[in-house]
Design a protein around this motif. Structure first.
Motif, mmCIF file in Angstrom:
data_model
loop_
_atom_site.group_PDB
_atom_site.id
_atom_site.type_symbol
_atom_site.label_atom_id
_atom_site.label_comp_id
_atom_site.label_asym_id
_atom_site.label_seq_id
_atom_site.Cartn_x
_atom_site.Cartn_y
_atom_site.Cartn_z
ATOM 1 N N UNK A 137 0.832 -1.208 0.000
ATOM 2 C CA UNK A 137 0.000 0.000 0.000
ATOM 3 C C UNK A 137 0.867 1.259 0.000
ATOM 4 N N UNK A 138 1.934 1.261 0.781
ATOM 5 C CA UNK A 138 2.833 2.417 0.820
ATOM 6 C C UNK A 138 3.452 2.642 -0.556
ATOM 7 N N UNK A 139 3.835 1.559 -1.229
ATOM 8 C CA UNK A 139 4.397 1.670 -2.576
ATOM 9 C C UNK A 139 3.350 2.224 -3.541
ATOM 10 N N UNK A 140 2.118 1.732 -3.447
ATOM 11 C CA UNK A 140 1.050 2.227 -4.327
ATOM 12 C C UNK A 140 0.806 3.721 -4.128
ATOM 13 N N UNK A 141 0.936 4.204 -2.895
ATOM 14 C CA UNK A 141 0.725 5.636 -2.666
ATOM 15 C C UNK A 141 1.839 6.472 -3.277
ATOM 16 N N UNK A 142 3.012 5.879 -3.441
ATOM 17 C CA UNK A 142 4.115 6.593 -4.111
ATOM 18 C C UNK A 142 3.847 6.673 -5.604
ATOM 19 N N UNK A 143 3.475 5.547 -6.173
ATOM 20 C CA UNK A 143 3.362 5.424 -7.623
ATOM 21 C C UNK A 143 2.057 6.010 -8.171
ATOM 22 N N UNK A 145 -0.578 7.829 -6.313
ATOM 23 C CA UNK A 145 -1.364 8.816 -5.556
ATOM 24 C C UNK A 145 -0.569 10.102 -5.353
ATOM 25 N N UNK A 146 -1.287 11.207 -5.160
ATOM 26 C CA UNK A 146 -0.595 12.463 -4.840
ATOM 27 C C UNK A 146 -0.007 12.411 -3.428
ATOM 28 N N UNK A 147 0.875 13.339 -3.143
ATOM 29 C CA UNK A 147 1.556 13.380 -1.850
ATOM 30 C C UNK A 147 0.578 13.411 -0.678
ATOM 31 N N UNK A 148 -0.539 14.113 -0.829
ATOM 32 C CA UNK A 148 -1.505 14.187 0.280
ATOM 33 C C UNK A 148 -2.024 12.805 0.652
ATOM 34 N N UNK A 149 -2.275 11.946 -0.333
ATOM 35 C CA UNK A 149 -2.743 10.582 -0.055
ATOM 36 C C UNK A 149 -1.609 9.768 0.560
ATOM 37 N N UNK A 150 -0.381 9.972 0.079
ATOM 38 C CA UNK A 150 0.775 9.299 0.669
ATOM 39 C C UNK A 150 0.869 9.639 2.153
ATOM 40 N N UNK A 151 0.734 10.925 2.486
ATOM 41 C CA UNK A 151 0.795 11.362 3.888
ATOM 42 C C UNK A 151 -0.347 10.756 4.684
ATOM 43 N N UNK A 152 -1.551 10.791 4.142
ATOM 44 C CA UNK A 152 -2.725 10.248 4.830
ATOM 45 C C UNK A 152 -2.549 8.766 5.124
ATOM 46 N N UNK A 153 -2.131 7.999 4.118
ATOM 47 C CA UNK A 153 -1.984 6.555 4.353
ATOM 48 C C UNK A 153 -0.840 6.264 5.321
ATOM 49 N N UNK A 154 0.338 6.786 5.040
ATOM 50 C CA UNK A 154 1.529 6.440 5.821
ATOM 51 C C UNK A 154 1.581 7.114 7.184
ATOM 52 N N UNK A 156 -1.362 8.111 8.915
ATOM 53 C CA UNK A 156 -2.581 7.935 9.703
ATOM 54 C C UNK A 156 -3.198 6.553 9.495
ATOM 55 N N UNK A 157 -3.573 6.250 8.266
ATOM 56 C CA UNK A 157 -4.312 5.009 8.000
ATOM 57 C C UNK A 157 -3.508 3.778 8.413
ATOM 58 N N UNK A 158 -2.225 3.744 8.101
ATOM 59 C CA UNK A 158 -1.423 2.567 8.475
ATOM 60 C C UNK A 158 -1.376 2.394 9.995
ATOM 61 N N UNK A 159 -1.339 3.492 10.748
ATOM 62 C CA UNK A 159 -1.350 3.402 12.204
ATOM 63 C C UNK A 159 -2.706 2.916 12.711
ATOM 64 N N UNK A 160 -3.772 3.377 12.089
ATOM 65 C CA UNK A 160 -5.108 2.906 12.467
ATOM 66 C C UNK A 160 -5.223 1.403 12.203
ATOM 67 N N UNK A 161 -4.721 0.954 11.054
ATOM 68 C CA UNK A 161 -4.761 -0.478 10.741
ATOM 69 C C UNK A 161 -3.956 -1.292 11.752
ATOM 70 N N UNK A 162 -2.810 -0.773 12.185
ATOM 71 C CA UNK A 162 -2.021 -1.450 13.215
ATOM 72 C C UNK A 162 -2.813 -1.543 14.517
ATOM 73 N N UNK A 163 -3.474 -0.452 14.867
ATOM 74 C CA UNK A 163 -4.284 -0.443 16.080
ATOM 75 C C UNK A 163 -5.432 -1.439 16.004
ATOM 76 N N UNK A 164 -6.077 -1.525 14.844
ATOM 77 C CA UNK A 164 -7.164 -2.494 14.659
ATOM 78 C C UNK A 164 -6.628 -3.915 14.794
ATOM 79 N N UNK A 165 -5.456 -4.169 14.226
ATOM 80 C CA UNK A 165 -4.848 -5.496 14.334
ATOM 81 C C UNK A 165 -4.531 -5.823 15.790
#
Length: 187
Positions: A137-143, A145-154, A156-165
């Motif tokens: 997913x992090x790689x997909x946001x580089x290739x 998505x715009x920088x704002x989506x990269x920032x959002x995923x890496x 915020x979203x990735x931390x939320x997913x870790x918390x859910x796990x």
């Protein structure tokens, strides 16, 4: 000072996507590249756990390539390498036990029963799958998505997913213990 530097380093890596996003929008990626190299080097100096050395080397590599090639994309690539590095660390403990999650569990419960060892091994495998997914997913946001989506995923979203796990594993572990009549409590 050593303790203070460790806290600053931890905060830097947690906030890293936001720092990179800000630097890219303000044309300061070179400074962040240098900072990434410096923080990576400080982690090498102050961390004694050899398992974490690859993560520090990835910081130095990405920051250094960003500077040498004058290309900010290497700053964005760092979360991909972090997830792949974590995958490598967790997976290596499956071949050389105890598993990573078992190591964490034994901090709280040194006399972990066999059922706990089996459970923690399975949870380590799940974390390996998560790190592989997160790297993709992090790689997909580089290739793609715009920088704002990269920032959002890496950032915020990735931390939320870790918390859910983490929360999901806790709930399933308690359910597993309850269904097995609490014969062998673990964690």
């Amino acid at each position: 000072m050593n303790h203070f530097l460790k806290w600053i380093t931890a905060i830097f890596f947690i906030a890293y996507p936001f720092i990179v996003g800000w630097s890219l929008s303000n044309g300061h990626f070179f400074a962040v590249s240098i900072l990434l190299v410096m923080v990576g080097m400080s982690r090498l100096v102050f961390k004694s756990n050899a398992l974490l050395w690859p993560l520090s080397m990835f910081a130095i590599l990405c920051g250094g390539l960003s500077v040498m090639l004058n290309d900010h994309a290497w700053l964005k690539f760092y979360p991909v390498l972090m997830s792949l590095g974590a995958l490598g660390i967790f997976a290596s403990t499956l071949w050389r036990p105890p598993s990573m999650i078992e190591r964490f569990a034994r901090i709280m419960q040194p006399d972990l029963p066999e059922s706990g060892v089996q459970w923690t091994r399975k949870v380590t495998m799940v974390w390996c799958g998560f790190f592989l997914f997160n790297a993709a997913m992090a790689w997909c946001t580089i290739v793609y998505a715009p920088t704002q989506i990269w920032v959002l995923y890496n950032g915020f979203i990735s931390y939320v997913l870790m918390g859910i796990l983490l929360l999901g594993e806790f709930i399933l572990r308690k359910r597993h213990q309850r269904l097995n009549n609490n014969d062998e409590q673990f964690l």
